[in-house]
Design an enzyme around this catalytic site. Structure first.
Site, PDB file in Angstrom:
ATOM      1  N   ASP A  13       0.805  -1.223   0.000  1.00 42.56           N
ATOM      2  CA  ASP A  13       0.000   0.000   0.000  1.00 42.56           C
ATOM      3  C   ASP A  13       0.840   1.276   0.000  1.00 42.56           C
ATOM      4  O   ASP A  13       0.437   2.302   0.548  1.00 42.56           O
ATOM      5  CB  ASP A  13      -0.976   0.021   1.203  1.00 42.56           C
ATOM      6  CG  ASP A  13      -1.868  -1.200   1.221  1.00 42.56           C
ATOM      7  OD1 ASP A  13      -2.177  -1.717   0.130  1.00 42.56           O
ATOM      8  OD2 ASP A  13      -2.257  -1.642   2.326  1.00 42.56           O
ATOM      9  N   GLY A  15       1.514   2.998  -2.580  1.00 45.29           N
ATOM     10  CA  GLY A  15       1.074   3.911  -3.646  1.00 45.29           C
ATOM     11  C   GLY A  15       1.545   3.432  -5.018  1.00 45.29           C
ATOM     12  O   GLY A  15       1.659   4.225  -5.962  1.00 45.29           O
ATOM     13  N   HIS A  41      -4.791  -1.693  -5.740  1.00 43.23           N
ATOM     14  CA  HIS A  41      -3.971  -0.584  -6.241  1.00 43.23           C
ATOM     15  C   HIS A  41      -4.889   0.561  -6.671  1.00 43.23           C
ATOM     16  O   HIS A  41      -5.686   0.413  -7.593  1.00 43.23           O
ATOM     17  CB  HIS A  41      -3.094  -1.057  -7.406  1.00 43.23           C
ATOM     18  CG  HIS A  41      -2.050  -2.060  -6.981  1.00 43.23           C
ATOM     19  ND1 HIS A  41      -1.124  -2.592  -7.831  1.00 43.23           N
ATOM     20  CD2 HIS A  41      -1.797  -2.607  -5.763  1.00 43.23           C
ATOM     21  CE1 HIS A  41      -0.343  -3.432  -7.152  1.00 43.23           C
ATOM     22  NE2 HIS A  41      -0.733  -3.465  -5.904  1.00 43.23           N
ATOM     23  N   THR A 129      -6.019 -11.709   3.495  1.00 38.76           N
ATOM     24  CA  THR A 129      -7.147 -11.022   2.860  1.00 38.76           C
ATOM     25  C   THR A 129      -8.264 -12.017   2.528  1.00 38.76           C
ATOM     26  O   THR A 129      -9.315 -11.623   2.027  1.00 38.76           O
ATOM     27  CB  THR A 129      -6.706 -10.322   1.559  1.00 38.76           C
ATOM     28  OG1 THR A 129      -6.174 -11.325   0.680  1.00 38.76           O
ATOM     29  CG2 THR A 129      -5.652  -9.267   1.819  1.00 38.76           C
ATOM     30  N   ARG A 143       2.485 -28.691  -7.132  1.00 37.40           N
ATOM     31  CA  ARG A 143       2.304 -29.251  -8.478  1.00 37.40           C
ATOM     32  C   ARG A 143       0.921 -29.872  -8.698  1.00 37.40           C
ATOM     33  O   ARG A 143       0.767 -30.898  -9.339  1.00 37.40           O
ATOM     34  CB  ARG A 143       3.434 -30.238  -8.791  1.00 37.40           C
ATOM     35  CG  ARG A 143       4.764 -29.531  -8.840  1.00 37.40           C
ATOM     36  CD  ARG A 143       5.921 -30.425  -8.640  1.00 37.40           C
ATOM     37  NE  ARG A 143       5.956 -30.981  -7.303  1.00 37.40           N
ATOM     38  CZ  ARG A 143       6.859 -31.850  -6.882  1.00 37.40           C
ATOM     39  NH1 ARG A 143       7.786 -32.264  -7.713  1.00 37.40           N
ATOM     40  NH2 ARG A 143       6.841 -32.308  -5.652  1.00 37.40           N
ATOM     41  N   GLN A 222       1.945  -6.085  -3.153  1.00 41.95           N
ATOM     42  CA  GLN A 222       2.379  -6.183  -1.760  1.00 41.95           C
ATOM     43  C   GLN A 222       3.677  -5.374  -1.571  1.00 41.95           C
ATOM     44  O   GLN A 222       3.891  -4.419  -2.294  1.00 41.95           O
ATOM     45  CB  GLN A 222       2.558  -7.648  -1.313  1.00 41.95           C
ATOM     46  CG  GLN A 222       1.249  -8.414  -1.188  1.00 41.95           C
ATOM     47  CD  GLN A 222       0.709  -8.926  -2.511  1.00 41.95           C
ATOM     48  OE1 GLN A 222       1.383  -9.614  -3.248  1.00 41.95           O
ATOM     49  NE2 GLN A 222      -0.536  -8.589  -2.814  1.00 41.95           N
ATOM     50  N   THR A 237       2.940 -12.749   2.688  1.00 36.83           N
ATOM     51  CA  THR A 237       2.099 -13.336   1.660  1.00 36.83           C
ATOM     52  C   THR A 237       2.843 -14.546   1.080  1.00 36.83           C
ATOM     53  O   THR A 237       3.922 -14.901   1.554  1.00 36.83           O
ATOM     54  CB  THR A 237       1.701 -12.289   0.597  1.00 36.83           C
ATOM     55  OG1 THR A 237       0.689 -12.863  -0.243  1.00 36.83           O
ATOM     56  CG2 THR A 237       2.879 -11.833  -0.254  1.00 36.83           C
ATOM     57  N   THR A 298      -8.487  -3.286  -0.329  1.00 38.99           N
ATOM     58  CA  THR A 298      -9.121  -4.558  -0.687  1.00 38.99           C
ATOM     59  C   THR A 298     -10.135  -4.987   0.358  1.00 38.99           C
ATOM     60  O   THR A 298     -11.221  -5.444   0.049  1.00 38.99           O
ATOM     61  CB  THR A 298      -8.037  -5.649  -0.855  1.00 38.99           C
ATOM     62  OG1 THR A 298      -7.242  -5.292  -1.978  1.00 38.99           O
ATOM     63  CG2 THR A 298      -8.624  -7.023  -1.092  1.00 38.99           C
ATOM     64  N   GLY A 300     -10.864  -3.019   3.392  1.00 39.48           N
ATOM     65  CA  GLY A 300     -11.432  -1.924   4.188  1.00 39.48           C
ATOM     66  C   GLY A 300     -10.951  -1.915   5.631  1.00 39.48           C
ATOM     67  O   GLY A 300     -11.363  -1.067   6.433  1.00 39.48           O
ATOM     68  N   SER A 410       5.558  12.186  -4.028  1.00 32.15           N
ATOM     69  CA  SER A 410       4.115  12.243  -4.269  1.00 32.15           C
ATOM     70  C   SER A 410       3.449  13.013  -3.131  1.00 32.15           C
ATOM     71  O   SER A 410       3.732  12.765  -1.958  1.00 32.15           O
ATOM     72  CB  SER A 410       3.582  10.808  -4.357  1.00 32.15           C
ATOM     73  OG  SER A 410       2.188  10.803  -4.420  1.00 32.15           O
ATOM     74  N   VAL A 411       2.579  13.970  -3.503  1.00 29.38           N
ATOM     75  CA  VAL A 411       1.999  14.860  -2.485  1.00 29.38           C
ATOM     76  C   VAL A 411       0.464  14.824  -2.476  1.00 29.38           C
ATOM     77  O   VAL A 411      -0.189  15.762  -2.043  1.00 29.38           O
ATOM     78  CB  VAL A 411       2.511  16.314  -2.667  1.00 29.38           C
ATOM     79  CG1 VAL A 411       3.987  16.396  -2.322  1.00 29.38           C
ATOM     80  CG2 VAL A 411       2.267  16.813  -4.094  1.00 29.38           C
TER      81      VAL A 411
END
Ligand code: GDP
Ligand code: IMO
Ligand code: MG
Length: 427
Positions: A13, A15, A41, A129, A143, A222, A237, A298, A300, A410-411
């Site tokens: 998460d 971004g 995403h 999840t 397999r 992830q 994961t 995904t 909440g 990133s802002v």
């Protein structure tokens, strides 16, 4: 041309979706290489907020091909829902989304197994999840799995039935009630959407694209601290989220990897269980969650919040060979006053600067350094030169510690709220 990779350096998460969308005009192909619908995403532009789970984040651009690679696990029901949501936004994926035949399918019984396994773990649950990720990768490495390419085989139904019979046997070990018939019907119906798309052998497709001079960006899901080998095991994961996962998850040779963009939040979050050395259990953590809208894309679920963790970031940078750092959510820290950054840990009574084997709470605590914050709204800025000097100092301090340049800041969640800091793509 080489394949560039963009991946998360923390617990997910960071971004990724937003930045992949911002970078897409510079690339011909965007390719997801691992994970599945456990990912969420988020992309925001033109007043639209959209969350993608399986489909790569380049899908909103007209001329870009999007690949779902062999390392991905996909649930046809969720995939169909994603396609339908895109249709409502007038995005036609038919000529720009292709899927590796070697990607594995998540069956309804994989989801039941995920839920049964988590319930059996009680308070030690992973906080999955519940999308069936773990059981699907278990079938892959065991397999037994079903792959997208199997849909083209005459005996697909028999293969499906055999795998479900195996799962029903496995479920007998759990004291868990379930009924998957309704989901199974939905699953079978949703296969028609999948069958409408082009299946490819991603390793050959990407090799040919590279030879033809196409530019390719691999999109991670992830984060490195959730990697099956290097993350905070067992609270991880079930795939390799690190850069090497792009090689195995797409069929790209290691010497064909170009830039590695490592993305991190200006603080830290984690959703689900597991150790988190810099977690804030106080009002500050609450305020950070509120200011950053830290709720899972995904599930909440509220995300746990804490300060930036430098030993963990250095570890991720080392594992991935990061060439460029991207810092997101700097705007969320505005008006927080003094900021803290973890510079080392107390591990079993000793000061350590590396990310150790066992980061369980009883073994580890964080040592912090304080830095001055900034009291300026960053979300309206359009030029990196307008950053407050305290934020410039924060960035330069991090660059000194991490020894990799921070080339994007990133802002805000929107595409436009992205400040370049000397980044050169395909130059
Ligand atoms: P991903 O899984 O790495 O793609 O990230 P998520 O979409 O799960 O979570 C990131 C969240 O932060 C989303 O709600 C984004 O819209 C939002 N976001 C991304 N970058 C920024 C940023 O720089 N500032 C703020 N305030 N929000 C951001
Ligand atoms: P993106 O791509 C944040 C977490 C879950 C859980 C653990 C295992 O949006 O960054 P799983 O369902 O994979 O068995 O869950 O991993 N997790 C994520 N956390 N972002 C994600 O993806 C995640 N995908 C899985 O919360 O702790
Ligand atoms: Mg996410």
């Amino acid at each position: 041309m080489k394949v560039d990779v963009l991946l998360g350096l923390q617990w997910g998460d960071e971004g990724k979706g937003k930045i992949v969308d911002v970078f897409t005009p510079k690339y011909d192909i965007i390719a997801r290489f691992q994970g599945g619908p456990n990912a969420g995403h988020t992309l925001e532009f033109d007043g639209i907020k959209h969350v993608l789970h399986t489909i790569p984040s380049g899908i909103f651009h007209e001329d870009t091909i999007n690949i779902i690679g062999n390392g991905v696990v996909m649930d046809p029901i969720i995939f169909e829902r994603e396609i339908n949501e895109l249709k409502t936004l007038n995005v036609d994926v038919s000529n720009k989304l292709v899927i590796s035949r070697k990607a594995h399918l998540i069956l309804p019984t994989h989801r039941v197994l995920d839920a049964a396994s988590e319930a059996a773990k009680g308070k030690n649950k992973i906080g999955s999840t519940l999308k069936g990720i773990g059981p699907t990768y278990m079938d892959k490495t065991g397999r037994n799995g079903l792959r997208v390419g199997d849909l083209e085989l005459a005996d697909f139904q028999q293969r499906y039935d055999a795998l479900v019979a195996k799962h029903v046997e496995m479920l007998k070990q759990f004291d868990f009630e379930y009924d998957f018939k309704e989901e199974e019907e939905k699953w079978m119906a949703s296969l028609s959407t999948l069958r409408e798309l082009n299946f490819i052998d991603s390793e050959h497709y990407i090799s040919e694209a590279m030879k033809a001079g196409k530019t390719i960006l691999a999109e991670g899901a992830q984060g490195s601290l959730l990697d099956i080998d290097f993350g905070s095991y067992p609270f991880v994961t079930s795939s390799n989220t690190v850069c090497a996962g792009a090689c195995t998850g797409l069929g790209v040779a290691p010497n064909k990897i170009g830039k590695v963009y490592g993305i991190f939040k200006a603080y830290c979050t984690r959703v689900g269980s597991g150790p988190f050395p810099t977690e804030l259990h106080d009002q500050f953590g609450e305020d950070l969650r509120k200011a950053g809208h830290e709720f899972g894309a995904t599930t909440g679920r509220p995300r746990r919040c804490g300060w930036l963790d430098l030993p963990a970031l250095k570890y991720s940078i080392m594992l991935n060979g990061v060439t460029d750092l991207i810092m997101t959510k700097a705007d969320v820290l505005s008006a927080f006053g003094e900021l803290k950054v973890c510079t080392s840990y107390q591990y079993k009574g000793e000061k350590v600067e590396h990310f150790p084997y066992n980061i369980d709470e009883e073994n580890i605590s964080a040592n912090f350094k304080s830095l001055p914050g900034w009291d300026k709204d960053l979300t309206e800025l359009s030029d990196i030169a307008e950053l407050p000097h305290e934020l410039n100092d924060y960035i330069e301090y991090l660059e000194g510690e991490l020894e990799v340049p921070i080339t994007v800041v990133s802002v805000g969640p929107d595409r436009t709220q992205t400040l370049m800091r000397g980044l050169k793509i395909n130059a």
